[in-house]
Scaffold this active site. Structure first.
Site, short mmCIF file in Angstrom:
data_model
loop_
_atom_site.label_atom_id
_atom_site.label_comp_id
_atom_site.label_asym_id
_atom_site.label_seq_id
_atom_site.Cartn_x
_atom_site.Cartn_y
_atom_site.Cartn_z
N GLY A 163 -20.39 0.25 8.06
CA GLY A 163 -19.80 1.04 8.73
C GLY A 163 -20.19 1.52 9.77
O GLY A 163 -20.30 0.53 10.62
N ALA A 164 -20.01 2.81 10.21
CA ALA A 164 -20.70 3.20 11.56
C ALA A 164 -22.17 2.91 12.21
O ALA A 164 -22.82 2.73 12.94
CB ALA A 164 -21.09 4.57 12.44
N GLY B 154 -3.28 3.03 9.02
CA GLY B 154 -2.81 1.94 7.53
C GLY B 154 -3.24 1.30 7.78
O GLY B 154 -5.02 0.77 8.41
N THR C 137 -9.18 2.61 6.58
CA THR C 137 -8.41 1.25 5.39
C THR C 137 -8.53 0.25 5.85
O THR C 137 -7.94 0.42 7.81
CB THR C 137 -6.77 2.10 5.79
N ALA C 138 -8.44 -1.05 5.77
CA ALA C 138 -8.53 -2.27 6.18
C ALA C 138 -9.57 -2.29 7.41
O ALA C 138 -10.14 -3.73 8.02
CB ALA C 138 -7.40 -2.85 6.95
N ALA C 139 -11.18 -1.83 8.00
CA ALA C 139 -11.80 -2.39 8.74
C ALA C 139 -12.95 -2.92 8.25
O ALA C 139 -12.58 -4.22 8.87
CB ALA C 139 -13.05 -1.03 8.84
N GLY C 140 -12.53 -3.25 7.09
CA GLY C 140 -13.43 -4.80 6.10
C GLY C 140 -13.38 -5.63 6.20
O GLY C 140 -12.97 -6.54 6.91
N ASP C 141 -11.59 -6.15 6.24
CA ASP C 141 -11.04 -7.03 6.12
C ASP C 141 -10.49 -7.22 7.01
O ASP C 141 -10.07 -8.26 8.41
CB ASP C 141 -9.38 -6.12 5.38
N THR D 297 -22.09 -6.19 5.71
CA THR D 297 -20.74 -4.86 7.00
C THR D 297 -21.79 -3.26 6.03
O THR D 297 -21.60 -2.62 5.31
CB THR D 297 -19.90 -4.72 7.02
N SER E 197 -9.99 -1.05 15.14
CA SER E 197 -9.13 -1.17 13.58
C SER E 197 -8.90 1.16 13.17
O SER E 197 -8.38 1.53 13.01
CB SER E 197 -9.06 -1.74 12.74
N ASP F 249 1.03 -1.29 -0.02
CA ASP F 249 -0.13 -0.14 0.02
C ASP F 249 1.54 0.97 0.26
O ASP F 249 1.16 1.35 1.28
CB ASP F 249 -0.87 -0.04 0.86
N SER G 18 -2.67 -1.75 11.42
CA SER G 18 -4.01 -0.71 12.51
C SER G 18 -4.99 -1.91 13.09
O SER G 18 -5.89 -1.83 13.81
CB SER G 18 -5.01 -0.17 11.37
#
Length: 305
Positions: free
Chosen positions: A223-224, A288, A249-253, A221, A283, A14, A292
């Site tokens: 989000g908030a 990052g 970034t990478a919250a879903g992962d 998903t 995260s 990234d 994160s």
């Protein structure tokens, strides 16, 4: 023994810059910072599952460049089995990421070595798949490979998770029967279902259509707004823990990896969803992708404000 999770997917370096806002077409902005961070949806989900308690193997491809070695080393540092990561001539995958002051991001991916992950490569590591409790796939590698991996997982009787990211069009119809848990975000659910997803009610409608297409169960998903679980019998909404977001970034992962690790360890679906949500919430409080992602002890120590 720890639960065994196998991730089949992408490894990207990234290239991350922060700017006051996302640029418009033809516009040049002055950035605030730049960094290179190990990422890729596959690798991120592998790191998440490993930090959150699972024994993890990664199946993927990296280039013969310096980025490739860095990507592999980042996984080895997390005690992830990298024996099924192949090195191919040329460049590794990269993702160009801009993060704005509202913690929203825009991403452009160049597949690089990820494009060399073919069905034949998957077949070479059949023993890795056989040892799995849960198999996770995404869409940053060739479609033919994803379809083959899903089919292999189904034939082996494994729990199969597909995170259809990034998705801009419907999935091949014959994939759905091999998917135990389909985990899209709002935009991905809209692309797959052909329906707008902009509220809890519209998410329910989209989830119903996706189950009608053959997916076993669907987790959208939001989000908030948390996440929506659908199994063809009903719906359950899981509100998100409230935190101060710094970088999404990478919250879903993180959610996918956390959900998989918890599910593989024997937790119920509801427990695994809540576990994944806490991990994802933590995260976004850090910058990052892989840096994160929280650890199991972080999640266990979390107390909602």
């Amino acid at each position: 023994m720890p639960a065994k999770v196998v991730v089949i997917g992408s490894l990207n370096m990234d290239l991350v810059t922060r700017a006051p806002r996302l640029p418009r077409g033809g516009e040049t902005l002055i950035g605030q910072s730049f960094s290179t961070v190990s990422g890729g949806k596959g690798a991120n989900q592998a790191v998440a599952a490993a930090r959150l308690g699972a024994e993890v193997s990664m199946v993927g491809c990296i280039g013969s460049d310096a980025y490739g070695q860095q990507l592999r080393n980042a996984l080895l540092a997390e005690q992830i089995d990298c024996d099924a990561i192949s090195i191919v001539d040329g460049a590794s995958g990269v993702a160009l990421i801009v993060v704005d002051d509202n913690s929203q991001n825009a991403i452009v991916i160049v597949a690089g070595a990820n494009g060399a992950l073919t069905p034949a490569v998957i077949d070479r590591f059949d023993s890795v798949l056989q040892a799995a409790d849960v198999i996770i796939c995404q869409l940053e590698v060739p479609d033919a490979t994803v379809g083959h991996a899903l089919k292999c997982g189904r034939e082996l009787g494994k729990t199969v998770i597909l995170n259809p990211a990034p998705a801009s069009r419907p999935l091949p119809a014959d994939w759905y029967a091999a998917i135990d848990y389909l985990i899209p975000n709002e935009s991905e659910a809209a692309a797959l279902s052909g329906l707008p997803v902009d509220s809890l009610e519209t998410a329910e409608t989209a989830a119903t259509r996706l189950i009608g297409m053959g997916a076993g169960k669907v987790i959208i998903t939001l989000g908030a707004q948390g996440s929506l679980f659908a199994d063809g019998k009903g719906f359950q909404h899981f509100p998100a823990p409230q935190v101060h977001a710094v970088d999404t970034t990478a919250a879903g992962d993180t959610f996918v990896g956390g959900f998989a690790a918890a599910l593989a360890s024997g937790q119920s679906e509801a427990e695994a969803i809540r576990f994944g949500q806490v991990a994802a919430a933590l995260s976004v409080t850090r910058a990052g992708a892989q840096p994160s992602i929280p650890t199991l002890s972080d999640v266990q120590a979390f107390k909602a404000p």
